[in-house]
Design a protein around this motif. Structure first.
Motif, PDB file in Angstrom:
ATOM      1  N   SER A 183       0.844  -1.186   0.000  1.00 23.17           N
ATOM      2  CA  SER A 183       0.000   0.000   0.000  1.00 23.17           C
ATOM      3  C   SER A 183       0.884   1.243   0.000  1.00 23.17           C
ATOM      4  N   GLU A 209      -0.401  12.751  -6.600  1.00 22.12           N
ATOM      5  CA  GLU A 209      -0.697  11.351  -6.273  1.00 22.12           C
ATOM      6  C   GLU A 209       0.572  10.582  -5.916  1.00 22.12           C
ATOM      7  N   THR A 263       2.753   6.927  -5.243  1.00 19.18           N
ATOM      8  CA  THR A 263       2.869   5.585  -5.799  1.00 19.18           C
ATOM      9  C   THR A 263       4.090   4.903  -5.194  1.00 19.18           C
ATOM     10  N   SER A 284       3.083   2.273 -11.030  1.00 19.45           N
ATOM     11  CA  SER A 284       1.766   2.498 -11.628  1.00 19.45           C
ATOM     12  C   SER A 284       0.889   3.293 -10.674  1.00 19.45           C
ATOM     13  N   PHE A 285      -0.126   3.959 -11.246  1.00 13.73           N
ATOM     14  CA  PHE A 285      -1.117   4.724 -10.488  1.00 13.73           C
ATOM     15  C   PHE A 285      -2.498   4.112 -10.719  1.00 13.73           C
ATOM     16  N   SER A 286      -3.397   4.338  -9.780  1.00 13.82           N
ATOM     17  CA  SER A 286      -4.765   3.823  -9.905  1.00 13.82           C
ATOM     18  C   SER A 286      -5.578   4.610 -10.921  1.00 13.82           C
ATOM     19  N   GLN A 287      -5.124   5.821 -11.253  1.00 10.53           N
ATOM     20  CA  GLN A 287      -5.819   6.648 -12.231  1.00 10.53           C
ATOM     21  C   GLN A 287      -4.806   7.503 -12.978  1.00 10.53           C
ATOM     22  N   GLY A 323       0.602  -3.281 -13.953  1.00 13.78           N
ATOM     23  CA  GLY A 323      -0.070  -3.160 -12.661  1.00 13.78           C
ATOM     24  C   GLY A 323      -0.001  -4.463 -11.900  1.00 13.78           C
ATOM     25  N   ASP A 380      -2.454  -5.445  -9.407  1.00 13.55           N
ATOM     26  CA  ASP A 380      -3.669  -5.643  -8.622  1.00 13.55           C
ATOM     27  C   ASP A 380      -4.481  -6.847  -9.073  1.00 13.55           C
ATOM     28  N   SER A 411      -6.212  -7.304 -11.704  1.00 14.65           N
ATOM     29  CA  SER A 411      -7.476  -6.982 -12.366  1.00 14.65           C
ATOM     30  C   SER A 411      -7.498  -7.393 -13.833  1.00 14.65           C
ATOM     31  N   ARG A 440      -2.839  -0.391 -15.755  1.00 17.70           N
ATOM     32  CA  ARG A 440      -2.951   0.832 -14.969  1.00 17.70           C
ATOM     33  C   ARG A 440      -2.096   1.915 -15.603  1.00 17.70           C
TER      34      ARG A 440
END
Length: 305
Positions: free
Chosen positions: A29, A102, A104, A246-249, A273, A275, A277, A281
């Motif tokens: 995190s 942001e 990271t 990487s960033f979430s957005q 990324g 995560d 998914s 990302r």
């Protein structure tokens, strides 16, 4: 005869293929303090950045010229939540765009107790690739075309151990704001940049590494510092820029400098990324960036990728 851009793409693909096998894993995190309570503020030509900061109880930390747009990093000194302050700054007549700085992390910043950077190469602790990995990505076949000679790879990471004997060119430290991008020992991500650079040279032995320290020893950074790092790389001769983060957005400032670098013919590569998914990302989702996922030892996509 292969064009230079073709060769740099080949080298970057080989580099990232090896990094996928050897380096990438689940990221921790984000550390709350890095980039916390900071805004990226565009001040229009007629505006005064310090007057804007004074009106909103902000502190000007740094400046970046975004293709003629005056971008400032500002820290919130008030007790108000940063989102509330950002809403107020957006309404200022001397301000254009505003976004959060942001945070990271660099991949593998888990350090002690986790999959440490000393083991990203499969256990030997040197950061070099084993022969199996070299063979699997068919690096020897590529060496008949290029071994990376004349290619400068900017490694935006935790810095590099300058005593490790790697083939480097001058770089910069955007954490301590000096020209010594040395890795700082004792942190959760210490040694990460050195290991990544060593892996790159395992695949492209004649390439040169430009060390850019934009992550601290615990593996944390933020958007403004990363935009500065990309900008430095593009003006100091980088052929390839490696971005193990990487960033979430999407972050507008970082996206802009990726576009500028790409427009100069620089090849950019980034982790898709961590995560799980299945979706890339930012910045890997940008069309100008080579998006790289992770595979396991059987060449199957890793669960976390």
């Amino acid at each position: 005869m292969f064009e230079r851009r073709t060769i740099t793409k080949l080298v970057s693909l080989l580099v990232i293929s090896l990094l996928v096998i050897s380096v990438m894993g689940p990221s921790p995190s984000v550390h709350a303090d890095v980039g916390d309570d900071e805004l990226i503020v565009e001040v229009i030509p007629r505006g005064d950045a310090y007057a804007v900061a004074a009106r909103h109880n902000l502190q000007v930390l740094s400046y970046l010229n975004d293709n003629g747009h005056r971008m400032y990093l500002m820290r919130n000194l008030s007790s108000q939540p940063i989102m509330q302050v950002m809403d107020q700054v957006k309404r200022d007549s001397d301000v254009g765009q505003v976004e959060l700085n942001e945070s990271t992390t660099v991949a593998e910043a888990d350090g002690p107790g986790g999959r440490s950077v000393g083991n990203i190469d499969g256990g030997c602790g040197t950061g070099t690739a084993d022969q199996g990995a070299i063979t699997r990505i068919r690096a020897p076949d590529a060496w008949s075309i290029s071994t990376g000679a004349g290619v400068i790879v900017a490694v935006i990471d935790t810095g590099i151990d300058l005593s490790a004997g790697l083939n480097i060119v001058p770089g910069y430290d955007f954490i301590d704001r000096d020209s010594n991008p040395s890795d700082v020992p004792g942190g959760q991500a210490s040694g990460h940049g050195t290991a990544v650079a060593s892996l790159i040279l395992s695949v492209a032995p004649d390439a040169q590494i430009m060390p850019i320290r934009a992550f601290d020893q615990n593996g944390y950074s933020a958007a403004f510092q990363l935009a500065e790092a990309i900008d430095y790389a593009r003006w100091h001769g980088a052929s390839v820029i490696n971005m193990s983060f990487s960033f979430s957005q999407e972050v507008n400032l970082v996206s802009n400098f990726i576009n500028y670098a790409y427009g100069q013919g620089i090849t950019l590569v980034a982790a898709a990324g961590n995560d799980g998914s299945g979706q890339a990302r930012f910045p890997a989702l940008e069309s100008e960036v080579l998006s790289i996922a992770a595979v396991d030892s059987r060449d199957i996509k890793a669960d976390f990728s």
